[in-house]
Design a protein around this motif. Structure first.
Motif, short mmCIF file in Angstrom:
data_model
loop_
_atom_site.label_atom_id
_atom_site.label_comp_id
_atom_site.label_asym_id
_atom_site.label_seq_id
_atom_site.Cartn_x
_atom_site.Cartn_y
_atom_site.Cartn_z
N ASP A 170 -9.91 -21.13 0.42
CA ASP A 170 -8.54 -21.11 0.49
C ASP A 170 -8.13 -19.84 1.16
O ASP A 170 -6.75 -19.75 1.55
CB ASP A 170 -8.02 -21.35 -0.80
CG ASP A 170 -8.33 -22.73 -1.40
OD1 ASP A 170 -7.88 -23.85 -1.02
OD2 ASP A 170 -9.26 -22.74 -2.41
N GLY A 171 -9.00 -18.81 1.16
CA GLY A 171 -8.24 -17.73 1.78
C GLY A 171 -9.27 -16.52 1.61
O GLY A 171 -10.28 -16.82 1.06
N ILE A 172 -9.02 -15.41 1.87
CA ILE A 172 -9.99 -14.26 1.69
C ILE A 172 -9.28 -13.06 1.24
O ILE A 172 -8.12 -12.96 1.05
CB ILE A 172 -10.47 -13.81 2.90
CG1 ILE A 172 -9.35 -13.40 4.10
CG2 ILE A 172 -11.46 -14.79 3.45
CD1 ILE A 172 -9.18 -11.86 4.16
N GLU A 173 -10.09 -12.20 0.35
CA GLU A 173 -9.58 -10.89 0.01
C GLU A 173 -10.27 -9.70 0.51
O GLU A 173 -11.50 -9.62 0.62
CB GLU A 173 -9.86 -10.86 -1.63
CG GLU A 173 -9.44 -9.23 -1.92
CD GLU A 173 -9.69 -9.35 -3.71
OE1 GLU A 173 -8.47 -9.71 -4.30
OE2 GLU A 173 -10.60 -8.72 -3.94
N ILE A 174 -9.63 -8.80 1.38
CA ILE A 174 -10.26 -7.85 2.18
C ILE A 174 -10.44 -6.75 1.10
O ILE A 174 -9.61 -6.25 0.36
CB ILE A 174 -9.28 -7.36 3.25
CG1 ILE A 174 -9.36 -8.37 4.23
CG2 ILE A 174 -9.72 -5.97 3.92
CD1 ILE A 174 -8.03 -8.06 5.54
N HIS A 175 -11.77 -6.33 1.03
CA HIS A 175 -12.05 -5.02 -0.02
C HIS A 175 -11.85 -3.77 0.49
O HIS A 175 -12.48 -3.34 1.03
CB HIS A 175 -13.60 -5.53 -0.49
CG HIS A 175 -14.10 -4.72 -1.66
ND1 HIS A 175 -13.08 -3.74 -2.25
CD2 HIS A 175 -15.15 -4.92 -2.43
CE1 HIS A 175 -13.69 -3.32 -3.30
NE2 HIS A 175 -15.02 -4.13 -3.33
N GLY A 176 -10.69 -3.28 0.11
CA GLY A 176 -10.21 -2.42 0.47
C GLY A 176 -10.26 -1.17 -0.68
O GLY A 176 -9.60 -0.11 -0.48
N ALA A 177 -11.17 -1.30 -1.60
CA ALA A 177 -11.00 -0.63 -2.65
C ALA A 177 -12.48 0.09 -3.21
O ALA A 177 -13.57 -0.09 -2.60
CB ALA A 177 -10.51 -1.46 -4.04
N ASN A 178 -12.41 0.62 -4.36
CA ASN A 178 -13.68 1.11 -5.09
C ASN A 178 -14.71 1.93 -4.36
O ASN A 178 -16.10 2.02 -4.76
CB ASN A 178 -14.35 -0.34 -5.66
CG ASN A 178 -13.49 -1.04 -6.51
OD1 ASN A 178 -13.21 -2.39 -5.98
ND2 ASN A 178 -12.87 -0.44 -7.63
N GLY A 179 -14.32 2.50 -3.43
CA GLY A 179 -15.13 3.46 -2.77
C GLY A 179 -15.88 2.89 -1.30
O GLY A 179 -16.54 3.50 -0.58
N TYR A 180 -15.60 1.67 -1.11
CA TYR A 180 -16.35 0.90 -0.04
C TYR A 180 -15.79 1.16 1.42
O TYR A 180 -14.67 2.21 1.37
CB TYR A 180 -16.49 -0.45 -0.17
CG TYR A 180 -17.44 -0.76 -1.39
CD1 TYR A 180 -18.82 -0.44 -1.57
CD2 TYR A 180 -16.84 -1.31 -2.64
CE1 TYR A 180 -19.65 -0.60 -2.49
CE2 TYR A 180 -17.81 -1.38 -3.85
CZ TYR A 180 -18.90 -1.16 -3.84
OH TYR A 180 -19.51 -1.44 -4.98
#
Length: 373
Positions: A170-180
């Motif tokens: 249904d969609g995506i979440e861009i992982h811009g967190a947690n040190g990556y």
């Protein structure tokens, strides 16, 4: 219990949600060696849908075959085979009234897997790799990304988002967190670039804004494009922005300009109050919600209903993501709503390995012991 704010229906992204519960992304180290989603993963994600969660966010999925992979047995959305393997998962989840979003992730300097890692700048990460995800020893010194490397990473996110659409997400979440990787661009201590991707907040955020814009060009308007942010990092739990509330406001303003469909504010220790608040009583989630007007998902111990009520009624967040409690009992919403006993989380479910099969063995053991008591 039916009147508790977390169990109230809501409309977001032109979809009707039965409640405000979201499954937080959790790395499960359970894909095949070439990044295919497995039957075990299908059962794992489908269980959350059957258990009453309105939105499911997957574990971090790698976006390209060049430099994004973070650990062994991580799933990908970079190849035809990987895309096809996820179709079975989304089809199964959609037999229930739940949304499923693919979290797109580039490990950058925090890869547990690659011998040569890339980062905004050649700055070695603090801390050590994670044993539960197959890592060992200190992180390597990364190679500073060239503009060509940045373009490759951006295109990986865009291609993976299109593959997610083809796979039925249904969609995506861009992982811009947690040190990556994307968080490494945002973090001034990790980004000493002198070009358009370093310096002030708009420049450090630029790669994320360009990824969001690029994804919008290749997916339908109805496809959900969200963003996850945090202060803390998996390798540096206590990290906080030197500018505190001011930096939170700066980030919120650049997020507003890039117009994601939601912002998922993550905490690193699992405790919302400990990780998220500023001296004036605002939280990172509430700052982003107020400045952007974009739906906010908050994270951090919201299986505790008193805390969940505060977050929702005091306008810190619109939806709440639940991690460890959901992992221990994927039927958390249905059981909580009906007053049924829950399977409690404990550390052994993720230690010494974080695989789905290991967690299930511990759950089965606990249920057997409970049955005989």
């Amino acid at each position: 219990m039916k009147t508790h704010p977390v169990f109230q229906a809501a409309t977001f992204w032109q979809r009707e949600l039965a409640n405000r519960t979201v499954v937080a992304p959790m790395s499960r180290v359970s894909a095949t060696s070439d990044g295919l989603a497995t039957r075990e993963m299908n059962h794992y994600y489908t269980a959350f849908a059957r258990g009453g969660f309105s939105v499911i966010i997957t574990e971090g999925i790698y976006t390209d075959t060049c430099s994004s992979k973070s650990y062994h047995h991580q799933p990908g959305l970079a190849t035809v085979g990987q895309t096809e393997s996820w179709e079975k998962v989304t089809r199964s989840v959609h037999q229930q009234p739940a949304l499923i979003l693919a979290q797109l992730m580039h490990g950058g300097a925090l890869s547990q897997y690659l011998d040569v890692t890339l980062a905004p700048s050649a700055i070695q990460p603090v801390g050590n790799k994670m044993v539960a995800y197959g890592g060992e020893g200190a992180f390597r010194m990364p190679v500073a990304m060239s503009l060509e490397d940045i373009q490759t990473a951006k295109q990986g996110f865009i291609n993976a988002a299109f593959n997610a659409y083809k796979a039925g997400f249904d969609g995506i979440e861009i992982h811009g967190a947690n040190g990556y990787l994307l968080d490494q661009f945002l973090t001034p201590e990790l980004n000493s670039r002198q070009d358009q991707y370093g310096g002030d907040m708009p420049n450090r955020y630029r790669i994320i804004a360009e990824i969001i814009a690029g994804i919008r060009l290749v997916v339908p308007k109805r496809f959900i494009v969200g963003l996850r942010v945090s202060e803390g990092k998996v390798n540096d739990l206590g990290y906080r922005w030197a500018g505190g509330l001011h930096t939170a406001g700066e980030l919120a303003h650049v997020i507003k300009g890039s117009r994601p469909d939601f912002v998922h504010v993550a905490v690193q220790t699992g405790e919302w109050e400990r990780d998220s608040f500023y001296a004036d009583g605002s939280s990172l989630a509430s700052v982003i919600k107020e400045i952007t007007g974009i739906p906010v998902i908050a994270n951090g111990g919201f299986h505790r209903l008193d805390k969940a009520a505060v977050a929702l009624t005091r306008q810190h967040a619109d939806l709440l993501s639940i991690g460890k409690a959901a992992l221990a009992d994927p039927h958390w919403p249905a059981k909580t709503l009906n007053g049924a006993p829950l399977i409690p989380f404990h550390r052994d479910m993720l230690w010494p390995e974080a695989t789905i099969s290991h967690t299930q063995r511990i759950i089965d053991r606990e249920q057997t012991i409970s049955h005989h008591l």
